[in-house]
Design a protein around this motif. Structure first.
Motif, PDB file in Angstrom:
ATOM      1  N   ALA A 188       0.865  -1.181  -0.046  1.00  0.00           N
ATOM      2  CA  ALA A 188      -0.182   0.111   0.003  1.00  0.00           C
ATOM      3  C   ALA A 188       0.827   1.142  -0.029  1.00  0.00           C
ATOM      4  CB  ALA A 188      -0.972  -0.178   1.281  1.00  0.00           C
ATOM      5  N   SER A 189       0.152   2.322  -0.138  1.00  0.00           N
ATOM      6  CA  SER A 189       0.880   3.690  -0.326  1.00  0.00           C
ATOM      7  C   SER A 189       0.769   4.486   0.886  1.00  0.00           C
ATOM      8  CB  SER A 189       0.432   4.569  -1.380  1.00  0.00           C
ATOM      9  OG  SER A 189       0.384   3.886  -2.910  1.00  0.00           O
ATOM     10  N   PRO A 190       2.158   4.536   1.574  1.00  0.00           N
ATOM     11  CA  PRO A 190       2.016   5.397   3.001  1.00  0.00           C
ATOM     12  C   PRO A 190       1.858   6.710   2.665  1.00  0.00           C
ATOM     13  CG  PRO A 190       4.379   4.779   2.146  1.00  0.00           C
ATOM     14  CD  PRO A 190       3.591   4.413   1.050  1.00  0.00           C
ATOM     15  N   LEU A 191       0.996   7.416   3.479  1.00  0.00           N
ATOM     16  CA  LEU A 191       1.046   8.890   3.650  1.00  0.00           C
ATOM     17  C   LEU A 191       1.017   9.391   4.937  1.00  0.00           C
ATOM     18  CD1 LEU A 191      -1.556   9.965   0.872  1.00  0.00           C
ATOM     19  CD2 LEU A 191       0.855  10.450   0.741  1.00  0.00           C
ATOM     20  N   LEU A 192       1.723  10.621   5.445  1.00  0.00           N
ATOM     21  CA  LEU A 192       1.751  11.245   6.723  1.00  0.00           C
ATOM     22  C   LEU A 192       0.616  12.045   6.562  1.00  0.00           C
ATOM     23  CD1 LEU A 192       5.426  11.721   7.002  1.00  0.00           C
ATOM     24  CD2 LEU A 192       4.085   9.818   7.704  1.00  0.00           C
ATOM     25  N   ILE A 193      -0.314  12.164   7.661  1.00  0.00           N
ATOM     26  CA  ILE A 193      -1.295  13.213   7.828  1.00  0.00           C
ATOM     27  C   ILE A 193      -1.446  13.553   9.106  1.00  0.00           C
ATOM     28  CG2 ILE A 193      -3.084  11.190   8.151  1.00  0.00           C
ATOM     29  CD1 ILE A 193      -5.035  13.055   6.343  1.00  0.00           C
ATOM     30  N   TRP A 194      -1.742  15.022   9.273  1.00  0.00           N
ATOM     31  CA  TRP A 194      -2.067  15.540  10.656  1.00  0.00           C
ATOM     32  C   TRP A 194      -3.278  16.585  10.503  1.00  0.00           C
ATOM     33  CZ3 TRP A 194      -0.735  20.257  13.288  1.00  0.00           C
ATOM     34  CH2 TRP A 194       0.151  20.999  12.492  1.00  0.00           C
ATOM     35  N   GLY A 195      -4.023  16.640  11.695  1.00  0.00           N
ATOM     36  CA  GLY A 195      -4.933  17.708  11.587  1.00  0.00           C
ATOM     37  C   GLY A 195      -4.443  19.106  12.412  1.00  0.00           C
ATOM     38  N   GLU A 196      -4.240  20.126  11.877  1.00  0.00           N
ATOM     39  CA  GLU A 196      -3.799  21.398  12.711  1.00  0.00           C
ATOM     40  C   GLU A 196      -5.104  22.061  13.206  1.00  0.00           C
ATOM     41  OE1 GLU A 196      -1.338  25.775  12.305  1.00  0.00           O
ATOM     42  OE2 GLU A 196      -1.967  24.239  10.475  1.00  0.00           O
ATOM     43  N   ARG A 197      -4.985  22.495  14.566  1.00  0.00           N
ATOM     44  CA  ARG A 197      -6.102  23.079  15.097  1.00  0.00           C
ATOM     45  C   ARG A 197      -6.074  24.557  15.059  1.00  0.00           C
ATOM     46  NH1 ARG A 197      -5.099  20.728  19.608  1.00  0.00           N
ATOM     47  NH2 ARG A 197      -6.425  18.999  19.339  1.00  0.00           N
ATOM     48  N   LEU A 198      -6.956  25.133  14.224  1.00  0.00           N
ATOM     49  CA  LEU A 198      -6.638  26.521  13.840  1.00  0.00           C
ATOM     50  C   LEU A 198      -7.240  27.689  14.921  1.00  0.00           C
ATOM     51  CD1 LEU A 198      -8.113  26.548  10.326  1.00  0.00           C
ATOM     52  CD2 LEU A 198      -5.528  26.280  11.015  1.00  0.00           C
ATOM     53  N   ALA A 199      -6.552  28.715  15.072  1.00  0.00           N
ATOM     54  CA  ALA A 199      -6.906  29.495  16.314  1.00  0.00           C
ATOM     55  C   ALA A 199      -8.370  29.951  16.188  1.00  0.00           C
ATOM     56  CB  ALA A 199      -5.968  30.809  16.322  1.00  0.00           C
ATOM     57  N   ARG A 200      -8.788  30.307  17.458  1.00  0.00           N
ATOM     58  CA  ARG A 200     -10.125  31.200  17.622  1.00  0.00           C
ATOM     59  C   ARG A 200     -11.478  30.357  17.169  1.00  0.00           C
ATOM     60  NH1 ARG A 200      -6.425  34.880  16.426  1.00  0.00           N
ATOM     61  NH2 ARG A 200      -7.306  34.946  14.185  1.00  0.00           N
ATOM     62  N   GLY A 201     -11.192  29.004  17.132  1.00  0.00           N
ATOM     63  CA  GLY A 201     -12.255  28.062  16.633  1.00  0.00           C
ATOM     64  C   GLY A 201     -12.679  27.927  15.160  1.00  0.00           C
ATOM     65  N   HIS A 202     -11.697  28.278  14.445  1.00  0.00           N
ATOM     66  CA  HIS A 202     -11.859  28.431  13.086  1.00  0.00           C
ATOM     67  C   HIS A 202     -11.715  27.229  12.238  1.00  0.00           C
ATOM     68  CE1 HIS A 202     -10.998  33.040  12.758  1.00  0.00           C
ATOM     69  NE2 HIS A 202     -12.070  32.877  13.510  1.00  0.00           N
ATOM     70  N   GLY A 203     -11.719  26.222  12.924  1.00  0.00           N
ATOM     71  CA  GLY A 203     -11.670  24.650  12.414  1.00  0.00           C
ATOM     72  C   GLY A 203     -10.398  24.153  12.434  1.00  0.00           C
ATOM     73  N   PHE A 204     -10.199  23.303  11.441  1.00  0.00           N
ATOM     74  CA  PHE A 204      -8.921  22.816  11.045  1.00  0.00           C
ATOM     75  C   PHE A 204      -8.184  22.650   9.834  1.00  0.00           C
ATOM     76  CE2 PHE A 204     -11.863  20.973  14.273  1.00  0.00           C
ATOM     77  CZ  PHE A 204     -10.926  20.507  15.483  1.00  0.00           C
ATOM     78  N   CYS A 205      -6.996  22.422   9.843  1.00  0.00           N
ATOM     79  CA  CYS A 205      -6.295  22.161   8.451  1.00  0.00           C
ATOM     80  C   CYS A 205      -5.483  20.816   8.423  1.00  0.00           C
ATOM     81  CB  CYS A 205      -5.253  23.527   8.204  1.00  0.00           C
ATOM     82  SG  CYS A 205      -4.326  23.167   6.653  1.00  0.00           S
ATOM     83  N   VAL A 206      -5.864  20.127   7.495  1.00  0.00           N
ATOM     84  CA  VAL A 206      -5.498  18.775   7.125  1.00  0.00           C
ATOM     85  C   VAL A 206      -4.277  18.726   6.256  1.00  0.00           C
ATOM     86  CG1 VAL A 206      -6.012  16.311   6.420  1.00  0.00           C
ATOM     87  CG2 VAL A 206      -7.721  17.698   7.794  1.00  0.00           C
ATOM     88  N   HIS A 207      -3.104  18.444   7.074  1.00  0.00           N
ATOM     89  CA  HIS A 207      -1.914  18.450   6.411  1.00  0.00           C
ATOM     90  C   HIS A 207      -1.457  17.193   5.831  1.00  0.00           C
ATOM     91  CE1 HIS A 207      -1.032  22.612   7.471  1.00  0.00           C
ATOM     92  NE2 HIS A 207      -1.366  22.320   8.620  1.00  0.00           N
ATOM     93  N   VAL A 208      -1.312  16.868   4.620  1.00  0.00           N
ATOM     94  CA  VAL A 208      -0.760  15.522   4.074  1.00  0.00           C
ATOM     95  C   VAL A 208       0.835  15.511   3.602  1.00  0.00           C
ATOM     96  CG1 VAL A 208      -1.186  13.713   2.343  1.00  0.00           C
ATOM     97  CG2 VAL A 208      -3.043  14.950   3.213  1.00  0.00           C
ATOM     98  N   ARG A 209       1.551  14.681   3.984  1.00  0.00           N
ATOM     99  CA  ARG A 209       2.904  14.779   3.566  1.00  0.00           C
ATOM    100  C   ARG A 209       3.202  13.311   2.965  1.00  0.00           C
ATOM    101  NH1 ARG A 209       2.162  19.205   4.373  1.00  0.00           N
ATOM    102  NH2 ARG A 209       2.833  20.677   5.949  1.00  0.00           N
ATOM    103  N   ALA A 210       4.446  13.226   1.966  1.00  0.00           N
ATOM    104  CA  ALA A 210       4.785  11.910   1.454  1.00  0.00           C
ATOM    105  C   ALA A 210       5.982  11.675   2.365  1.00  0.00           C
ATOM    106  CB  ALA A 210       5.407  12.054   0.151  1.00  0.00           C
ATOM    107  N   LEU A 211       6.293  10.293   2.417  1.00  0.00           N
ATOM    108  CA  LEU A 211       7.643   9.928   3.171  1.00  0.00           C
ATOM    109  C   LEU A 211       8.885  10.674   2.440  1.00  0.00           C
ATOM    110  CD1 LEU A 211       7.346   6.133   3.564  1.00  0.00           C
ATOM    111  CD2 LEU A 211       6.656   7.818   5.135  1.00  0.00           C
ATOM    112  N   ALA A 212      10.042  10.952   3.515  1.00  0.00           N
ATOM    113  CA  ALA A 212      11.069  11.592   2.854  1.00  0.00           C
ATOM    114  C   ALA A 212      11.806  10.944   1.859  1.00  0.00           C
ATOM    115  CB  ALA A 212      12.006  12.009   4.142  1.00  0.00           C
ATOM    116  N   GLU A 213      11.648   9.367   2.058  1.00  0.00           N
ATOM    117  CA  GLU A 213      12.230   8.465   1.129  1.00  0.00           C
ATOM    118  C   GLU A 213      11.339   7.239   1.220  1.00  0.00           C
ATOM    119  OE1 GLU A 213      15.630   6.653   4.110  1.00  0.00           O
ATOM    120  OE2 GLU A 213      16.081   8.655   3.127  1.00  0.00           O
ATOM    121  N   PRO A 214      11.672   6.597  -0.035  1.00  0.00           N
ATOM    122  CA  PRO A 214      10.785   5.033  -0.107  1.00  0.00           C
ATOM    123  C   PRO A 214      11.079   4.191   1.422  1.00  0.00           C
ATOM    124  CG  PRO A 214      12.054   5.514  -2.066  1.00  0.00           C
ATOM    125  CD  PRO A 214      12.596   6.772  -1.224  1.00  0.00           C
TER     126      PRO A 214
END
Length: 288
Positions: A221-247
């Motif tokens: 399967a394809s690996p992906l890194l993901i995390w949900g940043e909590r935005l200030a003042r209750g403005h919701g979230f930003c979902v960040h997706v990253r690839a592995l630095a190397e295979p």
């Protein structure tokens, strides 16, 4: 460890969660920030672990003190995420997700105890399930059966399935990957004894699950890194997706060590939202 009273009723907790689930996210975060600091002040063990873990990663207290409030926000935002109306979510890195699904080998989303990890699975489910099927998320069931049933039912939603940390749950995740679907898990969660390896994490050996690496190596399967940043003042979230630095390494032990390094890389993006009070270096409990 504080024990719950014997008359603890999980349905009372459920009623309270439903009661506050309609509150504005900003209000829930404000209450959570206060509760986070109260918990930190009330527990010497928590304070010591927080300081040890963050200093081990090279952060003075001034750089990560915001994480105390964010730990409380994580607790109070949960009712809204489980039972309340949708919250605002924006994305960064959708092209990586699109490419991973297009490969048709399944997708393994990996996230540490960083930001809001509940929102990452919900966001993937909402955006991708109609075309690519549900995402299956690994979770550790609560030890009290009634509470476990409440939590499991709260997390179930369209496009989102849960898999317990059992052999049946692992089979469920493998089946999903072989169908080209996605799974999600937290590889910095300490597994039971016999299900991990002692591998460096911020310079000190930590008992680390092998499941994430095994799933990737066994299914391709394809690996992906993901995390949900909590935005200030209750403005919701930003979902960040990253690839592995190397295979990903082709052998289990180096792959597990590599995933640990990738978790460190994500945490360094926003150490103010990592759960530094989590017992990452504890001795694993016995029994799978």
């Amino acid at each position: 460890m504080t024990r719950r009273p014997r008359n603890f009723n999980p349905f009372t907790m459920l009623a309270l969660y439903r009661l506050v689930s309609g509150w504005p996210l900003g209000l829930l975060h404000a209450v959570g920030a206060a509760l986070g600091w109260l918990a930190w002040l009330a527990s010497p063990t928590y304070r010591r672990r927080f300081a040890e873990n963050s200093s081990r990663a090279g952060y003075p207290f001034a750089q990560v003190r915001a994480a105390i409030a964010h730990a409380g926000r994580m607790a109070t935002e949960t009712p809204r995420l489980w039972f309340g109306p949708p919250v605002p979510v924006r994305w960064e890195g959708t092209e990586l997700v699109d490419a991973a699904y297009a490969a048709r080998r399944g997708v393994v989303f990996l996230t540490p105890h960083l930001g809001c990890f509940e929102i990452t699975a919900q966001a993937v489910a909402a955006r991708y399930h109609a075309e690519h099927g549900p995402i299956t998320v690994l979770y550790r069931p609560a030890r009290q059966p009634r509470l476990a049933a409440v939590v499991e039912s709260a997390r179930q939603r369209e496009g989102l399935q849960t898999a317990p940390t059992t052999l049946a749950g692992v089979r469920q995740m493998i089946k999903a990957l072989r169908a080209g679907q996605a799974v999600g898990l937290l590889p910095d969660q300490v597994p039971p004894e016999g299900m991990g390896l002692w591998t460096p994490f911020f310079g000190q050996d930590a008992y680390t699950m092998t499941l994430a690496a095994r799933l990737l190596l066994q299914t391709g399967a394809s690996p992906l890194l993901i995390w949900g940043e909590r935005l200030a003042r209750g403005h919701g979230f930003c979902v960040h997706v990253r690839a592995l630095a190397e295979p990903l390494a082709g052998e289990l032990e180096p792959a597990v060590a590599q995933i640990n390094r990738e978790m460190e890389r994500l945490i360094r993006e926003c150490p103010q939202q990592y759960l530094w009070g989590y017992g990452r270096y504890k001795t694993p409990r016995s029994g799978a």
